[in-house]
Design a protein around this motif. Structure first.
Motif, mmCIF file in Angstrom:
data_model
loop_
_atom_site.group_PDB
_atom_site.id
_atom_site.type_symbol
_atom_site.label_atom_id
_atom_site.label_comp_id
_atom_site.label_asym_id
_atom_site.label_seq_id
_atom_site.Cartn_x
_atom_site.Cartn_y
_atom_site.Cartn_z
ATOM 1 N N ASP A 14 13.963 13.353 -1.937
ATOM 2 C CA ASP A 14 15.343 12.987 -2.264
ATOM 3 C C ASP A 14 15.580 11.479 -2.275
ATOM 4 O OD1 ASP A 14 15.833 15.666 -2.403
ATOM 5 O OD2 ASP A 14 16.962 15.799 -0.526
ATOM 6 N N ASN A 15 14.879 10.751 -1.378
ATOM 7 C CA ASN A 15 15.104 9.302 -1.269
ATOM 8 C C ASN A 15 13.966 8.494 -1.878
ATOM 9 O OD1 ASN A 15 13.142 9.927 0.633
ATOM 10 N ND2 ASN A 15 13.815 8.326 2.065
ATOM 11 N N GLU A 16 13.148 9.118 -2.713
ATOM 12 C CA GLU A 16 11.964 8.457 -3.236
ATOM 13 C C GLU A 16 12.049 8.187 -4.734
ATOM 14 O OE1 GLU A 16 8.451 9.970 -0.180
ATOM 15 O OE2 GLU A 16 8.644 10.933 -2.153
ATOM 16 N N VAL A 17 11.188 7.268 -5.152
ATOM 17 C CA VAL A 17 11.041 6.903 -6.556
ATOM 18 C C VAL A 17 9.619 7.255 -6.990
ATOM 19 C CG1 VAL A 17 11.056 4.972 -8.189
ATOM 20 C CG2 VAL A 17 12.725 5.035 -6.316
ATOM 21 N N LEU A 18 9.483 7.891 -8.144
ATOM 22 C CA LEU A 18 8.175 8.145 -8.737
ATOM 23 C C LEU A 18 7.865 7.010 -9.699
ATOM 24 C CD1 LEU A 18 5.696 10.015 -9.317
ATOM 25 C CD2 LEU A 18 7.060 11.018 -11.172
ATOM 26 N N ILE A 19 6.718 6.367 -9.493
ATOM 27 C CA ILE A 19 6.349 5.181 -10.266
ATOM 28 C C ILE A 19 5.053 5.447 -11.024
ATOM 29 C CG2 ILE A 19 5.659 2.742 -10.093
ATOM 30 C CD1 ILE A 19 7.343 2.757 -7.418
ATOM 31 N N GLU A 20 5.052 5.138 -12.303
ATOM 32 C CA GLU A 20 3.810 5.125 -13.069
ATOM 33 C C GLU A 20 3.161 3.759 -12.876
ATOM 34 O OE1 GLU A 20 1.944 5.995 -17.514
ATOM 35 O OE2 GLU A 20 4.127 6.029 -17.240
ATOM 36 N N THR A 21 1.951 3.744 -12.349
ATOM 37 C CA THR A 21 1.305 2.493 -11.986
ATOM 38 C C THR A 21 0.870 1.728 -13.228
ATOM 39 O OG1 THR A 21 0.397 3.650 -10.053
ATOM 40 C CG2 THR A 21 -0.465 1.443 -10.527
ATOM 41 N N ALA A 22 1.215 0.457 -13.269
ATOM 42 C CA ALA A 22 0.699 -0.441 -14.304
ATOM 43 C C ALA A 22 -0.534 -1.166 -13.785
ATOM 44 C CB ALA A 22 1.776 -1.436 -14.727
ATOM 45 N N TYR A 23 -0.355 -1.912 -12.690
ATOM 46 C CA TYR A 23 -1.452 -2.681 -12.096
ATOM 47 C C TYR A 23 -1.454 -2.496 -10.583
ATOM 48 C CZ TYR A 23 -1.848 -5.193 -16.546
ATOM 49 O OH TYR A 23 -2.019 -5.513 -17.858
ATOM 50 N N ALA A 24 -2.661 -2.557 -10.019
ATOM 51 C CA ALA A 24 -2.830 -2.529 -8.566
ATOM 52 C C ALA A 24 -3.828 -3.605 -8.179
ATOM 53 C CB ALA A 24 -3.319 -1.154 -8.103
ATOM 54 N N GLY A 25 -3.452 -4.458 -7.241
ATOM 55 C CA GLY A 25 -4.351 -5.517 -6.797
ATOM 56 C C GLY A 25 -5.353 -5.008 -5.766
ATOM 57 N N ILE A 26 -6.533 -5.619 -5.757
ATOM 58 C CA ILE A 26 -7.553 -5.348 -4.748
ATOM 59 C C ILE A 26 -7.646 -6.565 -3.838
ATOM 60 C CG2 ILE A 26 -9.997 -4.901 -4.328
ATOM 61 C CD1 ILE A 26 -8.616 -2.567 -5.616
ATOM 62 N N CYS A 27 -7.607 -6.342 -2.530
ATOM 63 C CA CYS A 27 -7.667 -7.483 -1.609
ATOM 64 C C CYS A 27 -8.599 -7.179 -0.446
ATOM 65 C CB CYS A 27 -6.279 -7.868 -1.113
ATOM 66 S SG CYS A 27 -5.675 -6.880 0.256
ATOM 67 N N GLY A 28 -8.697 -8.143 0.468
ATOM 68 C CA GLY A 28 -9.574 -7.985 1.618
ATOM 69 C C GLY A 28 -9.221 -6.791 2.475
ATOM 70 N N THR A 29 -7.945 -6.448 2.544
ATOM 71 C CA THR A 29 -7.548 -5.272 3.320
ATOM 72 C C THR A 29 -8.148 -4.003 2.741
ATOM 73 O OG1 THR A 29 -5.493 -6.296 4.050
ATOM 74 C CG2 THR A 29 -5.590 -3.895 4.107
ATOM 75 N N ASP A 30 -8.171 -3.894 1.411
ATOM 76 C CA ASP A 30 -8.786 -2.713 0.785
ATOM 77 C C ASP A 30 -10.271 -2.645 1.128
ATOM 78 O OD1 ASP A 30 -6.523 -1.638 -0.809
ATOM 79 O OD2 ASP A 30 -6.630 -3.598 -1.757
ATOM 80 N N ASN A 31 -10.922 -3.798 1.140
ATOM 81 C CA ASN A 31 -12.335 -3.820 1.500
ATOM 82 C C ASN A 31 -12.534 -3.368 2.943
ATOM 83 O OD1 ASN A 31 -15.139 -4.819 0.574
ATOM 84 N ND2 ASN A 31 -14.867 -5.806 2.560
ATOM 85 N N ALA A 32 -11.628 -3.824 3.840
ATOM 86 C CA ALA A 32 -11.715 -3.404 5.239
ATOM 87 C C ALA A 32 -11.501 -1.900 5.371
ATOM 88 C CB ALA A 32 -10.696 -4.164 6.074
ATOM 89 N N LEU A 33 -10.467 -1.381 4.728
ATOM 90 C CA LEU A 33 -10.166 0.049 4.810
ATOM 91 C C LEU A 33 -11.320 0.879 4.259
ATOM 92 C CD1 LEU A 33 -6.443 -0.049 3.635
ATOM 93 C CD2 LEU A 33 -7.252 0.229 5.981
#
Length: 337
Positions: free
Chosen positions: A24-43
C-alpha cells in the motif's frame, strides 16, 4: 522479469521472477541503471555493509528508474515519474532514530541489502525513500545519487567549514572525485588529492580543478591540512590522514576497512592539536542537497562513470574475472528516459 540473485557467498544466479506487486505504501520501479560499489563487493564476499545481506537477495542499492505502479496509499508518485531511491529505511522507533541519529538505527533496512534491489528489472521501495529527479538530470547520473549523498552526509557532520581551510583527499577513486567537487561546492578553496599514477592524477587535477596532486608512491604528502578526508580504507592511509593535520583539524574516515581492522594514532598529537576524528556512516537527510548539487552542475559525475555493463556481466566484475577500473554502472534498461 530477470533478476540477478545472490544465492550465497560469491554466488549469483540469473532467475526469472514475477514482477513484484507494491504494498500500500510502496512504489514499483522499473530499473534503468544500478551502480556497483565497494559495498556490493563486500556483500558478495560475505562481509557486512550498512547491514547484513542474507541470501537469497538481489543486490543493487544505487538505483534509478521509472515508476510503473504505486500502492493505494501513495499520492506523491504516479506511473511514468523518473525517480531515484535512497536505499536506507529507518525504523523511526529506536533510541537512535528518536535522537535523530538515523544512520545508527537499530533496525536499519536497505534496498539492495536487506530487501531486493536494483539488479533486477523491477523492484519496490517505500514511497518515503523515493525521490523525483528533475529533467536536467539523466537516469544514468541519478543512479549515483546514493554515493553522492553519502559524501554530502560527510559534509553535513563536519564543523564550520570555511573558505580559508585547506583540504587533503587521500585516494583518487570515485568517491574521492565526488569529495573534490563537494569541498569546492561547500566553499573550500585549496584542495589536494593523492593517488598512485601520474597520468591519472594529471587528468584528475585538470578535470576537478585541484590545486595540488601527490603521487604517494614517489613523494611525501608535503603539508598539513585543516580538513582530511580518507577515502581508501587501509591502515596506512588512515594513519596518514591523522598525521597530516594542522592544529584544530577535522579528519573524516570515509574509506571502509575490513571488520576487525585497526590502525595506530599518536594520542598525544590528538590532544595537542585538538583534532576531531570522525567516521561517516551512510547518508541520512542528504538526498535533497544531492539533487540541488546535481541540478546546478556543482557536482558532475558523468565523466567518471567509466564502465556501463549488462546484468550478465555483474558477477564477473564482483569476482574479478572481468575487472573494471573506475565506476561501473549496470544498464538494466538504458532505453528508459
Amino acid at each position: 522479469m530477470k533478476a540477478l540473485v545472490m544465492t550465497g557467498k560469491q554466488e549469483m544466479k540469473m532467475e526469472e521472477r514475477e514482477i513484484p506487486t507494491p504494498k500500500d505504501n510502496e512504489v514499483l520501479i522499473e530499473t534503468a541503471y544500478a551502480g556497483i560499489c565497494g559495498t556490493d563487493n563486500a556483500l558478495f564476499n560475505g562481509l557486512p555493509g550498512s547491514a547484513d545481506a542474507v541470501p537469497p537477495i538481489v543486490l543493487g542499492h544505487e538505483n534509478s528508474g521509472v515508476v510503473k505502479a504505486v500502492g493505494k496509499d501513495v499520492t506523491n508518485f504516479k506511473e511514468g515519474d523518473r525517480v531515484s531511491v535512497d536505499p536506507n529505511i529507518y525504523c523511526g522507533k529506536c533510541f537512535y532514530c528518536h535522537i535523530g541519529l538515523f544512520e545508527e538505527c537499530d533496525n536499519l533496512s536497505a534496498v539492495g541489502v536487506t530487501r531486493d534491489g536494483g539488479l533486477e528489472q523491477y523492484f519496490t521501495a517505500p514511497d518515503t525513500v523515493v525521490y523525483h529527479i528533475p529533467d536536467s538530470v539523466s537516469l544514468k547520473e541519478a543512479c549515483s545519487m546514493e554515493p553522492i549523498s553519502c559524501g554530502v552526509h560527510t559534509m553535513h557532520i563536519m564543523d564550520n567549514i570555511q573558505p580559508h581551510m585547506n583540504a587533503l583527499i587521500i585516494g583518487d577513486g570515485y568517491m574521492a572525485k565526488i569529495f573534490a567537487q563537494l569541498l569546492r561546492a561547500y566553499g573550500v578553496q585549496d584542495i589536494t588529492m593523492t593517488g598512485r599514477h601520474d597520468d591519472l592524477l594529471a587528468q584528475e587535477q585538470k578535470q576537478l580543478n585541484l590545486n595540488h596532486v601527490v603521487n604517494t608512491t614517489k613523494e611525501e604528502i608535503p603539508s598539513n591540512y585543516d580538513i582530511v578526508i580518507e577515502a581508501v580504507g587501509t591502515p596506512e592511509t588512515q594513519e596518514a590522514a591523522v598525521k597530516h593535520t594542522n592544529k584544530g583539524a577535522q579528519v573524516m574516515m570515509f574509506g571502509v576497512g575490513a571488520p576487525g581492522q585497526t590502525f595506530s594514532m599518536n594520542t598525544y598529537e590528538i590532544f595537542k592539536k585538538q583534532l576531531t576524528v570522525k567516521g561517516s556512516m551512510i547518508n541520512p537527510n542528504s538526498f535533497e542537497d544531492t539533487l540541488a548539487l546535481l541540478e546546478s552542475g556543482a557536482v558532475d559525475i558523468t565523466p567518471f562513470q567509466a564502465n556501463v555493463i549488462s546484468l550478465d556481466e555483474v558477477e564477473g566484475v564482483l569476482n574479478h574475472t572481468t575487472p573494471k577500473v573506475g565506476k561501473t554502472v549496470v544498464a538494466v534498461n538504458p532505453d528508459l528516459k
